[in-house]
Design an enzyme around this catalytic site. Structure first.
Site, short mmCIF file in Angstrom:
data_model
loop_
_atom_site.label_atom_id
_atom_site.label_comp_id
_atom_site.label_asym_id
_atom_site.label_seq_id
_atom_site.Cartn_x
_atom_site.Cartn_y
_atom_site.Cartn_z
N GLY A 136 -4.60 -4.22 -3.80
CA GLY A 136 -5.61 -3.20 -4.11
C GLY A 136 -4.83 -1.95 -4.48
O GLY A 136 -4.19 -1.35 -3.64
N HIS A 137 -4.81 -1.62 -5.76
CA HIS A 137 -4.02 -0.48 -6.24
C HIS A 137 -4.97 0.63 -6.67
O HIS A 137 -5.83 0.42 -7.52
CB HIS A 137 -3.11 -0.92 -7.38
N LYS A 160 1.86 2.07 -5.07
CA LYS A 160 2.42 1.53 -6.31
C LYS A 160 1.52 1.83 -7.50
O LYS A 160 1.99 2.20 -8.56
CB LYS A 160 2.61 0.00 -6.18
N ASP A 201 0.81 -1.23 0.00
CA ASP A 201 0.00 0.00 0.00
C ASP A 201 0.84 1.27 0.00
O ASP A 201 0.42 2.30 0.52
CB ASP A 201 -0.97 0.02 1.20
N GLN A 236 1.93 -6.07 -3.14
CA GLN A 236 2.42 -6.22 -1.76
C GLN A 236 3.72 -5.40 -1.60
O GLN A 236 3.86 -4.38 -2.25
CB GLN A 236 2.62 -7.69 -1.37
#
Ligand code: GDP
Ligand code: IMO
Ligand code: MG
Length: 430
Positions: free
Chosen positions: A40-41, A16, A13, A225
């Protein structure tokens, strides 16, 4: 031609997605090489938020082809739903812009069921996984009984393959966890349907990358990650089940190490973590609460509140080492406005011994007390600033200090979630 790898330098988080989206216009190909929909991006463009879990973060740029490499684990339902939403919004008009490796492993319902059942059974000792079936899917891959995306198209052999695994999974689900078994007939029908729907996206992603490299194209690899969630280099066992470091690009996408030019490590200007496990600079006080509030630190995948703390220079240096970082992106600098003073951890005190090296064992990380250096804060709002020259002196000093601790220069600074709230200091692509 150049190839840039973007990886998380902390516990995920770091932003990225934002950085990959920002670099997107310069990349012909954007490739995911590990992880799955535990990621989750978040991309924010013109005030509109897109959260991607499987599709690479280059997708908003019409000129890019987005690859999902063999090192990724794919939940077909999630991928197809993400594709549907992108189509609905008019972003994805041509299936050829998403290419999925036939060798990527498939997350099946028993993986999710086992992930949840095991976490529930572990009680206090739980890892705090995202519950998406990531670990159980990678287990099956390594045990050589996994189902791969291409298998979903081999209808004559698929049922028999599923049946072998089903017997074992249902035994574990029902006998060990008193959970419901998975119905093989239903699953087979579902898999065949998934295979049919994924057919237009199936490809040999390694070959696509090789052709692109020969043609002198720019390639951006998007990590999921972060370094300390890496199965080998992270805070094991409180990690994910894949290698997240830059080296995983080679195995997870099928390019050789000679072809990687730059590796950018993405770090927040402070530190966050979701899930269990040691976190030396965690602040369980008003400052931690303020970082969470100001930084809106709630997970993009599970909505869980993220644990927050000061920047950890020991972690950052370790991330530089294990990833071979050539550049840094320092994100969320805007969140630090308004703190009287800002701390950076430069060493750990472990049982009275001070070390600048990241420890070998989990118990040492658990016992590590951060040794802080205190820097003066700034009150000016950084969001809206477009160059380093506009920054207050103390913000500039903070950045210089991070670069000195990491011994790696910053290429990008981020002062807001929006695509345009990015400051470039060094070009990454030739
Ligand atoms: P990822 O998993 O590394 O892609 O990061 P996430 O998207 O899960 O979490 C990063 C969060 O921070 C997202 O909500 C982003 O929109 C947001 N974000 C990224 N960069 C910045 C920044 O510089 N400032 C602020 N305020 N938010 C940012
Ligand atoms: P992105 O790509 C932050 C964490 C989970 C848990 C551990 C294992 O958005 O940075 P898993 O479901 O992978 O078995 O969970 O890893 N985790 C993440 N934390 N960001 C992520 O992805 C994460 N993916 C997994 O919270 O502690
Ligand atoms: Mg995330």
């Amino acid at each position: 031609m150049s190839t840039v790898v973007a990886v998380g330098a902390q516990w995920g988080d770091e932003g990225k997605g934002k950085i990959v989206d920002w670099l997107g216009p310069q990349a012909d190909l954007v490739a995911r090489f590990q992880g799955g929909n535990n990621a989750g991006h978040t991309l924010v463009v013109d005030g509109e938020t897109t959260i991607l879990h499987v599709v690479p973060s280059g997708i908003l740029h019409e000129g890019s082809v987005n690859l999902i490499g063999p090192g990724v684990v794919v939940d077909p339902a999630i991928l197809l739903e993400e594709i549907r939403k992108l189509e609905e919004r008019g972003i994805l008009k041509d299936p050829s812009r998403i290419r999925v490796s036939g060798r990527a492993h498939v997350i099946l319902p028993w993986h999710r069921a086992l992930d949840s059942a095991r976490e529930a059974a572990a009680g206090e000792a739980k890892i705090g996984t995202t519950g998406r079936g990531i670990g159980p899917c990678y287990e099956d891959k390594v045990a050589r009984r996994g189902i791969r995306v291409a298998d979903l198209r081999q209808v004559d052999t698929l049922r028999a393959k599923l049946a072998v695994v089903a017997e074992q999974k249902n035994f574990e689900l029902t006998k060990m966890y008193s959970a419901d078994p998975i119905d093989l007939d239903e699953l087979f029908t579902q898999c065949v349907e998934w295979g049919r729907q994924l057919e237009p996206y199936l490809d040999h992603t390694g070959r696509i990358l090789d052709r692109a490299l020969r043609a002198g194209k720019n390639i951006l690899f998007e990590g999921a990650q972060g370094t300390f969630l890496d199965i080998d280099h992270g805070t094991y066992p409180f990690v994910t089940s894949s290698n997240c470091v830059a080296g995983a690009v080679c195995t997870g996408s099928g390019v050789g190490p000679t072809r990687i030019d730059r590796v950018i490590g993405i770090t927040k200007a402070y530190t966050t973590r979701v899930g269990s496990g040691p976190f030396p600079t965690e602040l369980e006080d008003a400052i931690g609460e303020e970082l969470r509030r100001a930084g809106a630190e709630f997970g993009a995948t599970t909505g869980r509140p993220r644990r927050c703390g000061w920047l950890d220079g020991v972690l950052l240096r370790e991330a530089v080492t294990v990833n071979g970082l050539t550049d840094l992106a320092i994100n969320k600098l805007d969140i630090l406005s308004g703190f009287d003073e800002i701390k950076i951890c430069t060493a750990y005190d472990i049982d009275g011994k001070v070390t600048e090296d990241f420890p070998m064992t989990l118990s040492e990380v658990e016992r590590a007390k951060p040794v802080y250096e205190t820097l003066p804060g700034w009150s000016e709002d950084l969001s809206g600033m477009t160059s380093l020259e506009q920054f207050p002196d103390n913000a500039r000093r903070y950045i210089e200090r991070i670069e000195a601790i990491a011994e790696v220069p910053a290429a990008l600074l981020s002062v807001g979630p929006g695509r345009e709230e990015t400051i470039i200091l060094r070009e990454l692509f030739d």
